[in-house]
Scaffold this motif. Structure first.
Motif, PDB file in Angstrom:
ATOM      1  N   PRO A   5       9.781  -1.437  -2.102  1.00 10.79           N
ATOM      2  CA  PRO A   5       8.775  -0.427  -1.740  1.00 10.79           C
ATOM      3  C   PRO A   5       8.241  -0.679  -0.340  1.00 10.79           C
ATOM      4  CG  PRO A   5       7.866  -2.026  -3.292  1.00 10.79           C
ATOM      5  CD  PRO A   5       9.330  -2.308  -3.203  1.00 10.79           C
ATOM      6  N   LEU A   6       7.715   0.385   0.256  1.00  7.95           N
ATOM      7  CA  LEU A   6       7.213   0.282   1.622  1.00  7.95           C
ATOM      8  C   LEU A   6       6.116  -0.762   1.746  1.00  7.95           C
ATOM      9  CD1 LEU A   6       7.184   1.409   4.512  1.00  7.95           C
ATOM     10  CD2 LEU A   6       5.513   3.112   3.748  1.00  7.95           C
ATOM     11  N   GLU A   7       5.307  -0.889   0.702  1.00  3.65           N
ATOM     12  CA  GLU A   7       4.201  -1.836   0.772  1.00  3.65           C
ATOM     13  C   GLU A   7       4.689  -3.260   1.001  1.00  3.65           C
ATOM     14  OE1 GLU A   7       4.689   0.377  -1.489  1.00  3.65           O
ATOM     15  OE2 GLU A   7       3.011   1.776  -1.379  1.00  3.65           O
ATOM     16  N   ALA A   8       5.856  -3.578   0.460  1.00  2.99           N
ATOM     17  CA  ALA A   8       6.376  -4.934   0.601  1.00  2.99           C
ATOM     18  C   ALA A   8       6.896  -5.199   2.000  1.00  2.99           C
ATOM     19  CB  ALA A   8       7.495  -5.162  -0.416  1.00  2.99           C
ATOM     20  N   GLN A  14      -5.959   0.094   3.485  1.00  2.50           N
ATOM     21  CA  GLN A  14      -5.084  -1.010   3.861  1.00  2.50           C
ATOM     22  C   GLN A  14      -3.881  -0.427   4.604  1.00  2.50           C
ATOM     23  OE1 GLN A  14      -5.827  -4.227   3.262  1.00  2.50           O
ATOM     24  NE2 GLN A  14      -7.673  -3.762   2.054  1.00  2.50           N
ATOM     25  N   THR A  15      -3.261  -1.256   5.449  1.00  4.00           N
ATOM     26  CA  THR A  15      -2.098  -0.775   6.207  1.00  4.00           C
ATOM     27  C   THR A  15      -0.943  -0.399   5.288  1.00  4.00           C
ATOM     28  OG1 THR A  15      -1.448  -3.091   6.492  1.00  4.00           O
ATOM     29  CG2 THR A  15      -2.624  -2.045   8.316  1.00  4.00           C
ATOM     30  N   THR A  16      -0.944  -0.885   4.056  1.00  2.26           N
ATOM     31  CA  THR A  16       0.140  -0.562   3.117  1.00  2.26           C
ATOM     32  C   THR A  16      -0.095   0.747   2.378  1.00  2.26           C
ATOM     33  OG1 THR A  16      -0.974  -1.928   1.466  1.00  2.26           O
ATOM     34  CG2 THR A  16       0.750  -2.975   2.768  1.00  2.26           C
ATOM     35  N   ASP A  17      -1.244   1.378   2.609  1.00  2.00           N
ATOM     36  CA  ASP A  17      -1.583   2.601   1.880  1.00  2.00           C
ATOM     37  C   ASP A  17      -0.832   3.808   2.439  1.00  2.00           C
ATOM     38  OD1 ASP A  17      -3.295   1.326   0.170  1.00  2.00           O
ATOM     39  OD2 ASP A  17      -5.095   1.734   1.360  1.00  2.00           O
ATOM     40  N   LYS A  18      -0.673   4.795   1.554  1.00  2.00           N
ATOM     41  CA  LYS A  18      -0.253   6.120   1.965  1.00  2.00           C
ATOM     42  C   LYS A  18      -1.465   7.035   1.848  1.00  2.00           C
ATOM     43  CE  LYS A  18       4.630   5.753   0.751  1.00  2.00           C
ATOM     44  NZ  LYS A  18       5.753   6.313  -0.051  1.00  2.00           N
ATOM     45  N   GLY A  54       1.469   7.500   6.735  1.00  2.00           N
ATOM     46  CA  GLY A  54       1.549   6.064   6.534  1.00  2.00           C
ATOM     47  C   GLY A  54       0.408   5.390   7.265  1.00  2.00           C
ATOM     48  N   ALA A  55      -0.397   4.619   6.552  1.00  2.00           N
ATOM     49  CA  ALA A  55      -1.561   3.996   7.198  1.00  2.00           C
ATOM     50  C   ALA A  55      -1.144   3.038   8.302  1.00  2.00           C
ATOM     51  CB  ALA A  55      -2.398   3.264   6.141  1.00  2.00           C
ATOM     52  N   ASP A  56       0.034   2.429   8.183  1.00  2.00           N
ATOM     53  CA  ASP A  56       0.490   1.494   9.203  1.00  2.00           C
ATOM     54  C   ASP A  56       0.925   2.199  10.483  1.00  2.00           C
ATOM     55  OD1 ASP A  56       2.655   2.476   7.516  1.00  2.00           O
ATOM     56  OD2 ASP A  56       3.957   1.251   8.777  1.00  2.00           O
ATOM     57  N   LYS A  57       1.154   3.503  10.412  1.00  2.00           N
ATOM     58  CA  LYS A  57       1.628   4.254  11.577  1.00  2.00           C
ATOM     59  C   LYS A  57       0.497   4.965  12.319  1.00  2.00           C
ATOM     60  CE  LYS A  57       6.277   5.121   9.746  1.00  2.00           C
ATOM     61  NZ  LYS A  57       6.170   4.231   8.599  1.00  2.00           N
ATOM     62  N   PRO A  60      -6.958   7.829   0.576  1.00  2.00           N
ATOM     63  CA  PRO A  60      -5.814   6.968   0.284  1.00  2.00           C
ATOM     64  C   PRO A  60      -5.280   7.225  -1.125  1.00  2.00           C
ATOM     65  CG  PRO A  60      -7.851   5.722   0.112  1.00  2.00           C
ATOM     66  CD  PRO A  60      -8.235   7.091   0.605  1.00  2.00           C
ATOM     67  N   ALA A  61      -3.966   7.265  -1.229  1.00  2.00           N
ATOM     68  CA  ALA A  61      -3.337   7.452  -2.548  1.00  2.00           C
ATOM     69  C   ALA A  61      -3.380   6.135  -3.302  1.00  2.00           C
ATOM     70  CB  ALA A  61      -1.890   7.925  -2.386  1.00  2.00           C
TER      71      ALA A  61
END
Length: 764
Positions: A519-522, A569-573, A587-590, A618-619
């Motif tokens: 998953p993207l979070e990882a 969090q940066t891993t959030d959508k 994407g929170a990281d973007k 955030p989802a």
């Protein structure tokens, strides 16, 4: 004198076009199958490869260190210098293979590449290409000679072991197949596409093939499982790791069809202070290193693998590809699993053992059948070699018998030669000699008349008779034939044993599960951020969880101000909801950094026109939200179903003409009741269970209006009561616990709210 002038059109015959086309295409198809694309089971070669090796043999291009009797006898030297490839290609296309010179040279180049063939058949000198995919130099620059494996494959060509056939123009002869004991079909594999069929055979370890063949000599009916205990699977020239289970590999070899997963070989290197890199030392078979690195670099530039920071090619003669993670906290297994899924670091090699049998018929065979048919051919070679040797012995014994008769009657033979005008006929009549014996006696040198020569002849005669007796037993006894073949295989095994550079297994066999879908979070380093979206749609993310009150005082463009601010969090959508019922995913990281004003959110997603943004949140996994339109219709949606995979977003709420999304409310886990208030200032309370859970649609009627529409809606726990803000700067709230007056069925009109309810008809 008369001349016969014939009209060429007189020879035209009317014939159905489809029938004529099918007949000619069938001829082409058969030619492609039997004389171009499929290898022969007996020597594992296609015609072009066989003709290349045959031409090199005739050019005396012996391998380094080859014994004189291995190829063409040449006692003057034990090795042959390299010769230009252009000379070989010229001979091949001129005498044996009337095709393009480049295609013939490409075939020759492949025979010399140690990354294409497990055991090369051509020893090349010069640029023969590399694993990066670079082409070989022109044939006028490169040189070559045969390898020992090629010599082993052609051993016995001068001993009557195989049939020869005329070349395409009838001027030369070429062998139909090579008789040598080297198991080239499985050792080097083959690939090709014919008409309506194809072949794909991976390379194997020579020692394992010889051991499996030896088992079948001793036990012809040995089960497939016994063979698979010896043949562990393909042994690729470039190494790698075979990661399929033993059952999958065995099934593929039993039927002759299947596929096997091959991964790159890698290890983790510690660089100190917690830093590390992953190093790839072997790549899958037939994968070009340059294209592989390009694949990985594309993932980095397109940000499809955020946990990978850089890829470096530090290869020399040995492959060394260095992968640098984005942070030391990245798990190396997660990184490699992602690369196995997204690049050719893991490939699937097809197995399709479609070959031409001894009758030139294409057949798909399993491992056992291939080995049994190959052994049958080798037994035939043993018998033919023995018969050929018997013929040679018979011819030599005939001459020796004549020589011995001459020595026993030496004085009379000399007298006949000196006195008779036709000594040949006289000797044949007097001593019952054959024509060959008499001719040989007449051609003897005087120095051969010494006594020592007679003793040597008798010794040779006795040895030949003994050899003939053994060969006759060999021809008549299948058991002796199998014993001889087993002994020859044992000798061949010494040359390609596991302790030799060629015989050492390169591809490891280690069962591994398919690469996980990470998953993207990882793949993203988890860090706290504060997301701010302005009224004009400019978005940014500040590092850390700052006080949300300070978000209101953050810098904005003139005339702009805060609209939404929350911790994430940066891993959030992030779910972006618009008034037209469409949801977009960010994407929170973007998100751009917190310095400056950020960037317009329209650069990240394709918003429709001047669509109003009504919510940004955030989802959360398994989280639910209440969606309500201005016409009073709504439903419950699961956040996971709202995530869009593309910039165009996902239509979630179907709206009637003139309606808009008015409420996007996150439902807490303890909530069991819905409160709705309309623009007509009527309040309605009903159970949350009366709302359907949908992925898309209009929903059901929450509240009925005569004038106006829905103003606000929330969910809460009934036992806690309904609370709302009092307004002002005090931040006080009021809670109404007795809601019996407003608790009615969903879809009712409702009643005026309690005294003190905000005049803006908002719960918060």
């Amino acid at each position: 004198m008369t001349t016969d002038f014939r009209d060429p059109f007189d020879s035209i015959v009317n014939h159905p076009f489809d029938e004529a086309l099918s007949q000619r295409y069938l001829v082409y198809a058969l030619s492609t199958i039997t004389a171009r694309s499929l290898p022969d089971l007996r020597d594992g070669l296609k015609p072009v490869h066989r003709r290349l090796l045959w031409a090199m043999r005739l050019l005396r291009m012996e391998p380094a260190g080859a014994a004189p009797d291995v190829l063409i006898a040449n006692p003057a030297r034990n090795t042959t210098p390299y010769k230009k490839c252009a000379r070989v290609v010229g001979d091949v296309i001129g005498k044996y293979h009337p095709h393009g010179d480049q295609s013939v040279y490409d075939a020759m180049v492949r025979l010399a590449q140690d990354f294409s063939l497990r055991t090369p058949l051509v020893d090349g000198q010069g640029n023969f290409g590399n694993v990066d995919g670079d082409n070989a130099a022109a044939m006028r620059y490169t040189e070559a000679r045969l390898t020992q494996a090629a010599a082993d494959l052609m051993a016995g060509l001068d001993e009557g072991t195989v049939e020869f056939r005329p070349t395409y123009n009838g001027e030369e002869e070429e062998p139909e197949v090579f008789p040598g004991l080297f198991p080239n079909l499985l050792a080097n594999g083959a690939s090709g596409i014919a008409v309506g069929m194809a072949t794909s055979i991976p390379p194997h370890n020579v020692t394992e093939i010889i051991d499996a063949a030896t088992l079948l000599i001793d036990e012809p009916q040995a089960e497939h499982a016994r063979l698979m205990e010896i043949v562990r699977g393909p042994d690729m020239p470039t190494g790698g790791v075979l990661v399929d289970s033993a059952a999958v590999i065995s099934e593929a070899y039993a039927t002759g069809r299947g596929s096997m997963r091959v991964r790159a070989k890698w290890h983790q290197e510690d660089e100190g202070r917690g830093q590390w890199v992953a190093v790839i030392t072997e790549i899958p078979y037939q994968v070009q290193k340059s294209k592989l690195i390009e694949q990985i670099a594309t993932l980095i530039t397109e940000k499809k693998l955020p946990i990978l920071a850089d890829v470096r090619d530090e290869s020399d003669e040995a492959i060394r590809i260095v992968l640098e993670p984005r942070a030391r906290t990245v798990e190396v297994e997660v990184l490699m699993d992602s690369l196995f899924r997204l690049t050719d670091l893991e490939t699937r090699f097809p197995l399709n053992m479609n070959v031409l049998d001894a009758t030139r018929t294409p057949r798909v065979m399993g491992l056992g059948e291939v080995l049994r048919e190959w052994l049958k051919h080798q037994i035939e070679v043993v018998v033919r070699r023995a018969k050929h040797r018997l013929d040679k012995i018979a011819a030599r014994v005939e001459l020796l018998d004549g020589y011995i008769i001459a020595y026993l009657n030496l004085d009379r033979v000399i007298e006949i030669i000196r006195t008779e005008d036709e000594p040949k006929e006289v000797m044949m009549a007097e001593f019952s000699l054959t024509d060959r014996q008499a001719e040989a006696i007449l051609n003897m040198r005087l120095r051969s008349l010494r006594k020592l020569e007679e003793m040597e002849l008798r010794r040779e005669h006795a040895e030949l008779l003994k050899e003939r007796e053994e060969l006759e037993k060999l021809v008549e006894s299948p058991a002796r034939q199998r014993t001889r073949l087993k002994r020859d295989l044992a000798e061949l095994r010494k040359r390609y044993g596991p302790d030799t550079p060629l015989g050492r297994r390169r591809t490891q066999v280690e069962e591994a599960a398919p690469a996980r879908e990470i998953p993207l979070e990882a793949m993203i380093e988890r860090e706290p951020i504060t997301v701010i979206l302005s009224q004009r749609g400019w978005i940014r993310a500040m590092k850390g969880h700052v006080d949300l009150a300070s978000a209101d005082t953050a810098k904005f463009k003139e005339g702009d101000g805060p609209a939404f601010a929350f911790h994430a969090q940066t891993t959030d959508k992030l779910l972006l909801a618009c008034a037209n019922g469409r949801f977009y995913t960010l994407g929170a990281d973007k998100l751009p950094g917190g310095r400056g004003f950020g960037e317009p959110v329209r650069l990240m997603v394709d918003l429709d026109g001047d669509t109003e943004i009504v919510a940004l949140l955030p989802a959360r996994a398994a989280g639910k939200i209440l969606l309500a339109a201005s016409d009073g219709r709504g439903f419950v949606a699961v956040m996971d179903d709202l995530i869009a995979e593309t910039r165009k977003g996902k239509q979630v709420v179907n709206l009637k003409t003139g309606a808009r999304v008015a409420v996007v409310h996150v439902i807490t886990t303890e909530a069991d009741t819905v409160a709705v208030i309309g623009e007509n200032r009527k309040l309605l309370v009903f159970p949350l269970s009366e709302l359907p859970e949908m992925t898309r649609g209009q929903g059901v009627q929450l509240q009925r209006y005569r004038d106006g529409g829905l103003s606000d809606a929330i969910t809460f726990r009934l036992s806690d009561g309904l609370s709302w803000a009092m307004g002002g700067e005090t931040g006080r709230t009021r809670t109404e616990t007795d809601l019996s007056m407003w608790r009615v069925a969903r879809g009712a009109a409702g009643r005026m709210p309690p005294t003190g309810f905000p005049r803006n008809n908002r719960f918060s």
